[in-house]
Design a protein around this motif. Structure first.
Motif, PDB file in Angstrom:
ATOM      1  N   GLU A 141       0.872  -1.167   0.000  1.00 37.14           N
ATOM      2  CA  GLU A 141       0.000   0.000   0.000  1.00 37.14           C
ATOM      3  C   GLU A 141       0.911   1.220   0.000  1.00 37.14           C
ATOM      4  O   GLU A 141       2.048   1.159   0.448  1.00 37.14           O
ATOM      5  CB  GLU A 141      -0.919  -0.023   1.209  1.00 37.14           C
ATOM      6  CG  GLU A 141      -1.823  -1.259   1.229  1.00 37.14           C
ATOM      7  CD  GLU A 141      -2.686  -1.346   2.474  1.00 37.14           C
ATOM      8  OE1 GLU A 141      -3.826  -0.862   2.421  1.00 37.14           O
ATOM      9  OE2 GLU A 141      -2.214  -1.906   3.470  1.00 37.14           O
ATOM     10  N   PHE A 172       0.539  -6.013   6.193  1.00 36.11           N
ATOM     11  CA  PHE A 172      -0.787  -5.766   5.624  1.00 36.11           C
ATOM     12  C   PHE A 172      -1.752  -6.711   6.315  1.00 36.11           C
ATOM     13  O   PHE A 172      -1.348  -7.669   6.982  1.00 36.11           O
ATOM     14  CB  PHE A 172      -0.778  -6.005   4.105  1.00 36.11           C
ATOM     15  CG  PHE A 172      -0.123  -7.313   3.725  1.00 36.11           C
ATOM     16  CD1 PHE A 172      -0.845  -8.492   3.679  1.00 36.11           C
ATOM     17  CD2 PHE A 172       1.240  -7.367   3.451  1.00 36.11           C
ATOM     18  CE1 PHE A 172      -0.244  -9.701   3.364  1.00 36.11           C
ATOM     19  CE2 PHE A 172       1.858  -8.573   3.133  1.00 36.11           C
ATOM     20  CZ  PHE A 172       1.116  -9.737   3.092  1.00 36.11           C
ATOM     21  N   SER A 174      -4.620  -8.069   4.623  1.00 37.45           N
ATOM     22  CA  SER A 174      -5.398  -8.840   3.657  1.00 37.45           C
ATOM     23  C   SER A 174      -4.447  -9.476   2.659  1.00 37.45           C
ATOM     24  O   SER A 174      -3.589  -8.786   2.090  1.00 37.45           O
ATOM     25  CB  SER A 174      -6.401  -7.934   2.928  1.00 37.45           C
ATOM     26  OG  SER A 174      -6.964  -8.609   1.813  1.00 37.45           O
ATOM     27  N   THR A 177      -4.135  -7.830  -0.719  1.00 34.11           N
ATOM     28  CA  THR A 177      -3.285  -6.641  -0.820  1.00 34.11           C
ATOM     29  C   THR A 177      -1.911  -7.019  -1.345  1.00 34.11           C
ATOM     30  O   THR A 177      -1.372  -6.370  -2.251  1.00 34.11           O
ATOM     31  CB  THR A 177      -3.142  -5.966   0.559  1.00 34.11           C
ATOM     32  OG1 THR A 177      -4.428  -5.540   1.004  1.00 34.11           O
ATOM     33  CG2 THR A 177      -2.210  -4.763   0.485  1.00 34.11           C
ATOM     34  N   ARG A 208      -3.253  -1.063  15.558  1.00 34.65           N
ATOM     35  CA  ARG A 208      -4.079  -0.165  14.743  1.00 34.65           C
ATOM     36  C   ARG A 208      -3.408   1.198  14.584  1.00 34.65           C
ATOM     37  O   ARG A 208      -3.378   1.763  13.487  1.00 34.65           O
ATOM     38  CB  ARG A 208      -5.455  -0.014  15.384  1.00 34.65           C
ATOM     39  CG  ARG A 208      -6.454   0.801  14.578  1.00 34.65           C
ATOM     40  CD  ARG A 208      -7.820   0.712  15.238  1.00 34.65           C
ATOM     41  NE  ARG A 208      -7.738   1.060  16.648  1.00 34.65           N
ATOM     42  CZ  ARG A 208      -8.671   0.760  17.548  1.00 34.65           C
ATOM     43  NH1 ARG A 208      -9.749   0.079  17.191  1.00 34.65           N
ATOM     44  NH2 ARG A 208      -8.531   1.115  18.808  1.00 34.65           N
ATOM     45  N   GLN A 212      -2.033   2.797  11.030  1.00 37.94           N
ATOM     46  CA  GLN A 212      -2.448   4.113  10.543  1.00 37.94           C
ATOM     47  C   GLN A 212      -1.245   5.004  10.255  1.00 37.94           C
ATOM     48  O   GLN A 212      -1.239   5.777   9.299  1.00 37.94           O
ATOM     49  CB  GLN A 212      -3.378   4.772  11.564  1.00 37.94           C
ATOM     50  CG  GLN A 212      -4.733   4.084  11.659  1.00 37.94           C
ATOM     51  CD  GLN A 212      -5.556   4.517  12.866  1.00 37.94           C
ATOM     52  OE1 GLN A 212      -5.034   5.142  13.806  1.00 37.94           O
ATOM     53  NE2 GLN A 212      -6.847   4.194  12.854  1.00 37.94           N
ATOM     54  N   GLY A 215       0.316   3.788   6.833  1.00 38.04           N
ATOM     55  CA  GLY A 215      -0.534   3.710   5.651  1.00 38.04           C
ATOM     56  C   GLY A 215      -1.137   2.347   5.375  1.00 38.04           C
ATOM     57  O   GLY A 215      -1.604   2.097   4.253  1.00 38.04           O
ATOM     58  N   THR A 216      -1.158   1.467   6.361  1.00 38.44           N
ATOM     59  CA  THR A 216      -1.746   0.139   6.186  1.00 38.44           C
ATOM     60  C   THR A 216      -3.248   0.192   6.446  1.00 38.44           C
ATOM     61  O   THR A 216      -3.688   0.681   7.487  1.00 38.44           O
ATOM     62  CB  THR A 216      -1.097  -0.872   7.149  1.00 38.44           C
ATOM     63  OG1 THR A 216       0.298  -0.972   6.851  1.00 38.44           O
ATOM     64  CG2 THR A 216      -1.739  -2.244   7.031  1.00 38.44           C
ATOM     65  N   THR A 217      -4.023  -0.313   5.502  1.00 38.66           N
ATOM     66  CA  THR A 217      -5.477  -0.305   5.633  1.00 38.66           C
ATOM     67  C   THR A 217      -5.930  -1.249   6.750  1.00 38.66           C
ATOM     68  O   THR A 217      -5.481  -2.397   6.827  1.00 38.66           O
ATOM     69  CB  THR A 217      -6.140  -0.732   4.314  1.00 38.66           C
ATOM     70  OG1 THR A 217      -5.763   0.185   3.286  1.00 38.66           O
ATOM     71  CG2 THR A 217      -7.661  -0.772   4.440  1.00 38.66           C
ATOM     72  N   PRO A 219      -9.120  -3.156   7.916  1.00 39.49           N
ATOM     73  CA  PRO A 219     -10.492  -3.505   7.529  1.00 39.49           C
ATOM     74  C   PRO A 219     -11.467  -3.347   8.701  1.00 39.49           C
ATOM     75  O   PRO A 219     -11.124  -3.638   9.856  1.00 39.49           O
ATOM     76  CB  PRO A 219     -10.373  -4.984   7.123  1.00 39.49           C
ATOM     77  CG  PRO A 219      -8.916  -5.214   6.865  1.00 39.49           C
ATOM     78  CD  PRO A 219      -8.193  -4.294   7.789  1.00 39.49           C
ATOM     79  N   ASP A 220     -12.673  -2.897   8.401  1.00 44.76           N
ATOM     80  CA  ASP A 220     -13.681  -2.714   9.451  1.00 44.76           C
ATOM     81  C   ASP A 220     -13.950  -4.031  10.181  1.00 44.76           C
ATOM     82  O   ASP A 220     -14.111  -4.044  11.407  1.00 44.76           O
ATOM     83  CB  ASP A 220     -14.985  -2.177   8.853  1.00 44.76           C
ATOM     84  CG  ASP A 220     -14.853  -0.736   8.381  1.00 44.76           C
ATOM     85  OD1 ASP A 220     -13.935  -0.030   8.861  1.00 44.76           O
ATOM     86  OD2 ASP A 220     -15.664  -0.321   7.529  1.00 44.76           O
TER      87      ASP A 220
END
Length: 288
Positions: A141, A172, A174, A177, A208, A212, A215-217, A219-220
């Motif tokens: 990412e 990451f 996922s 990704t 978390r 942030q 830049g790592t997403t 997921p909800d």
């Protein structure tokens, strides 16, 4: 399916208690026969001396293949290459070459007036200097300073062109990704190994925040799952299950190597490796 080859990242200890934790981590994970273990630098090169000491100790006493992190931050070219020469003289032939993070509140990376301006210059100098295996960072990412993921792939190609042998990705959450990133790299003509970086989640709120910042997403569904697991006292079970499933998916798609960011807390990494079929094969030899 064959078990993956694994490697582990450690950070250098700053206290006596942390030294014991690092050694406990090594003793726990060394029987899994990692391809290599890496030792990090702190932001701004703040643990440069500690890293050299930890690399020397691990290389001399553990029997492991140790890779030293080396960055461009706050050092001249001569100083940086002198450290590389020290590693080489000590028998360390593995380097993780990085630009490095700027010191906190410094306003971003600024090359030393007499230093390397970026990781590509460092890689080229290391390649010219000696028989190092050179690994570099990769970003599935977008890096916080990159315009987009295409810019990251362009930089990775430049690193390989400069002489890097392998890349290790930022973590990451996922498998897709990484797999999409690997496909984009192949389309760009990159054919050298890219190792996915795996981050076992010891503490969700800390993980978390860390995600942030780089830049790592997040997921909800993962956030909700850990909030529930923490209420039920099952965070470790969830962390093992999530990482094991993601690694299994990667392996189903041809991934043979996994690099674990251990944070010097080995238990989750060990349990994930066991779940993937990586089991102890040798005992760590005693230190005289």
């Amino acid at each position: 399916m064959a078990a993956p080859r694994v490697s582990f990242e450690f950070f250098p200890p700053k206290t006596l208690e942390a030294s014991f934790r690092l050694w406990d981590t090594v003793q726990t994970l060394a029987p899994l026969q990692p391809r290599f273990v890496s030792v990090t630098y702190g932001a701004g090169g703040t643990t440069r001396t500690l890293t050299r000491e930890a690399v020397g100790t691990l290389h001399g006493s553990s029997g492991l293949n140790v890779a030293a992190h080396l960055t461009c931050v706050n050092a001249t070219r001569a100083e940086t290459m002198a450290i590389a020469d020290e590693f080489h003289a000590a028998g360390v032939r593995e380097i993780v070459a990085l630009r490095g993070d700027a010191p906190k509140d410094s306003g971003g990376f600024k090359p030393h007036p007499e230093g390397f301006k970026d990781s590509c210059e460092l890689i080229a100098a290391l390649k010219e200097r000696g028989d190092f295996t050179i690994r570099v960072g990769a970003y599935p990412e977008a890096h916080p300073e990159a315009a987009d993921t295409s810019a990251d792939i362009d930089w990775l190609k430049r690193k390989f062109d400069a002489g890097a042998d392998e890349a290790i990705t930022q973590f990451f959450f996922s498998a897709d990704t990484f797999l999409r990133f690997r496909d984009r790299c192949a389309a760009a003509g990159i054919d050298k190994p890219i190792i996915p970086g795996i981050f076992p989640i010891e503490n969700w709120s800390g993980a978390r925040r860390f995600a942030q910042s780089c830049g790592t997403t997040v997921p909800d569904w993962l956030n909700s799952a850990f909030e529930t697991a923490e209420r039920d006292g099952r965070s470790d079970l969830l962390a093992i299950a999530v990482a094991t499933e993601m690694c299994s998916t990667l392996m189903d798609h041809g991934v043979e190597d996994l690099h674990f960011y251990t944070l010097n807390r080995p238990e989750l990494t060990r349990d994930i490796c066991h779940a993937l079929g990586v089991t102890p094969r040798v005992e760590l030899r005693d230190v005289a």
